[in-house]
Structure formats: structure tokens, C-alpha cells
Design a protein around this motif. Sequence first.
Motif, PDB file in Angstrom:
ATOM      1  N   LEU A  71      73.975 -25.980  34.367  1.00  0.00           N
ATOM      2  CA  LEU A  71      75.023 -25.070  34.817  1.00  0.00           C
ATOM      3  C   LEU A  71      74.640 -23.623  34.511  1.00  0.00           C
ATOM      4  O   LEU A  71      74.891 -22.720  35.304  1.00  0.00           O
ATOM      5  N   TYR A  72      74.016 -23.393  33.360  1.00  0.00           N
ATOM      6  CA  TYR A  72      73.528 -22.053  33.032  1.00  0.00           C
ATOM      7  C   TYR A  72      72.505 -21.590  34.065  1.00  0.00           C
ATOM      8  O   TYR A  72      72.562 -20.443  34.533  1.00  0.00           O
ATOM      9  N   ASP A  73      71.570 -22.462  34.428  1.00  0.00           N
ATOM     10  CA  ASP A  73      70.553 -22.107  35.418  1.00  0.00           C
ATOM     11  C   ASP A  73      71.195 -21.731  36.752  1.00  0.00           C
ATOM     12  O   ASP A  73      70.787 -20.754  37.386  1.00  0.00           O
ATOM     13  N   GLU A  74      72.220 -22.493  37.173  1.00  0.00           N
ATOM     14  CA  GLU A  74      72.942 -22.177  38.406  1.00  0.00           C
ATOM     15  C   GLU A  74      73.618 -20.811  38.294  1.00  0.00           C
ATOM     16  O   GLU A  74      73.518 -19.982  39.206  1.00  0.00           O
ATOM     17  N   ALA A  75      74.323 -20.596  37.185  1.00  0.00           N
ATOM     18  CA  ALA A  75      75.053 -19.339  36.982  1.00  0.00           C
ATOM     19  C   ALA A  75      74.086 -18.155  36.908  1.00  0.00           C
ATOM     20  O   ALA A  75      74.373 -17.081  37.448  1.00  0.00           O
ATOM     21  N   ARG A  76      72.946 -18.356  36.251  1.00  0.00           N
ATOM     22  CA  ARG A  76      71.942 -17.290  36.145  1.00  0.00           C
ATOM     23  C   ARG A  76      71.407 -16.923  37.521  1.00  0.00           C
ATOM     24  O   ARG A  76      71.231 -15.754  37.843  1.00  0.00           O
ATOM     25  N   GLN A  77      71.149 -17.931  38.356  1.00  0.00           N
ATOM     26  CA  GLN A  77      70.677 -17.678  39.719  1.00  0.00           C
ATOM     27  C   GLN A  77      71.718 -16.907  40.526  1.00  0.00           C
ATOM     28  O   GLN A  77      71.396 -15.944  41.217  1.00  0.00           O
ATOM     29  N   ILE A  78      72.952 -17.335  40.439  1.00  0.00           N
ATOM     30  CA  ILE A  78      74.051 -16.669  41.145  1.00  0.00           C
ATOM     31  C   ILE A  78      74.190 -15.231  40.645  1.00  0.00           C
ATOM     32  O   ILE A  78      74.344 -14.295  41.439  1.00  0.00           O
ATOM     33  N   ALA A  79      74.138 -15.045  39.330  1.00  0.00           N
ATOM     34  CA  ALA A  79      74.246 -13.709  38.741  1.00  0.00           C
ATOM     35  C   ALA A  79      73.095 -12.822  39.200  1.00  0.00           C
ATOM     36  O   ALA A  79      73.289 -11.642  39.524  1.00  0.00           O
ATOM     37  N   SER A  80      71.916 -13.381  39.238  1.00  0.00           N
ATOM     38  CA  SER A  80      70.735 -12.632  39.659  1.00  0.00           C
ATOM     39  C   SER A  80      70.870 -12.168  41.117  1.00  0.00           C
ATOM     40  O   SER A  80      70.545 -11.033  41.452  1.00  0.00           O
ATOM     41  N   LEU A  81      71.365 -13.042  41.975  1.00  0.00           N
ATOM     42  CA  LEU A  81      71.562 -12.692  43.388  1.00  0.00           C
ATOM     43  C   LEU A  81      72.615 -11.601  43.564  1.00  0.00           C
ATOM     44  O   LEU A  81      72.536 -10.790  44.479  1.00  0.00           O
ATOM     45  N   ASN A  82      73.620 -11.594  42.689  1.00  0.00           N
ATOM     46  CA  ASN A  82      74.736 -10.658  42.795  1.00  0.00           C
ATOM     47  C   ASN A  82      74.597  -9.431  41.900  1.00  0.00           C
ATOM     48  O   ASN A  82      75.435  -8.535  41.954  1.00  0.00           O
ATOM     49  N   GLY A  83      73.590  -9.427  41.030  1.00  0.00           N
ATOM     50  CA  GLY A  83      73.396  -8.295  40.126  1.00  0.00           C
ATOM     51  C   GLY A  83      74.454  -8.179  39.050  1.00  0.00           C
ATOM     52  O   GLY A  83      74.647  -7.117  38.458  1.00  0.00           O
TER      53      GLY A  83
END
Length: 177
Positions: A95-107
Amino acid sequence: MIFETNIPGWMNPTDLSVLYKLASLVPANGTILEYGCFLGRSTSALNKGKRDNVSLTVVDSFEINSNYGTDEDIFKLRTNELGHQFVDAFGSKALYDEARQIASLNGSWEAGFKHCIGEEALNKIKLHVSLTSKFNIDKIYDMVFIDASHSFEEVFKDINSFIKNQETLIVGDDFDK
């Protein structure tokens, strides 16, 4: 568990149980303010513990911050000087990996928070994307949970924002000396 323990974060289940219990003690029609939520681990405990008619306001800047470490670092099994093994973070690494990816895409970690906390919980809270120092405190809160900036100076400022009201329960997680 009544609250979500799969949401990544640094609070252990015992700490979350304390938040859950404290939130349950806030009187009917009361108010809770959370300063700093990262991906919502503590938010979940507060939200699940409070009565339905108690409002929960969450304030976080959601800035991408290198202090969180990499996903390899925070979930890595370590051994301390006493030989005890530990990890820095709790919850689901996936779940952290998913959230990190989403955060990275959204800045911003905001989209990662929304992903982790879920739509149902998100609809029950008031979310403010802001530095705590910029948040307009326009009412008295029954309970304030401070876990935003971890420097002594910033935590001290946050506490002083609420200490004037002797009715407010001020709770914190950690700070650096």
C-alpha cells in the motif's frame, strides 16, 4: 482491529489504540483536530474512535519530504544496539508503494493519503492542505493531536496555539530534540 492497521505509518498498534480511545472520549458534537497525518494511519484511529457527531479536521502540507526515507529504508528490518529487531514503519509495504507512486505522479502526498484512507473515511473528515503555521484556528477544539513538523521549535509553536484553552486535550506523537 477496529481501525486500519494496513495504512502505512510510524505509529504502532498500541499507540493507535490510545488515539482511538481518546477520540471516543470526546463529547457529543465535539471537535478533533489532527496536525500531520501522512497517509492516514492515525487519522483512521481517530475517525473510527470518535462518535458520528464529532467532527475531525485534518491538516497536513502533504509535501514530498526526503525525511520519510525510501520505501526500502522504512520497511527494512533493522537491529538496534540491544539486538532487538524492528522496522521504522508499520502497515502494508504494498500500500505504501501504491501511495508513493500516486504521490510521485501528483507531486504531493495528498493523493496517496486519499488512496490509503478511502472514500468512506474521506467523506467524514474535513481536510485542509496547509502548513500548520498557516492553518486558521477559528474555533476551540476538544482534542488536538500534534504530529506534523517534528522539530522542537515547531512542536512548541503548535502546542502554544492551543494551550490557552484549558479544556483542550493536547496529544502528541514525537519530536526531535
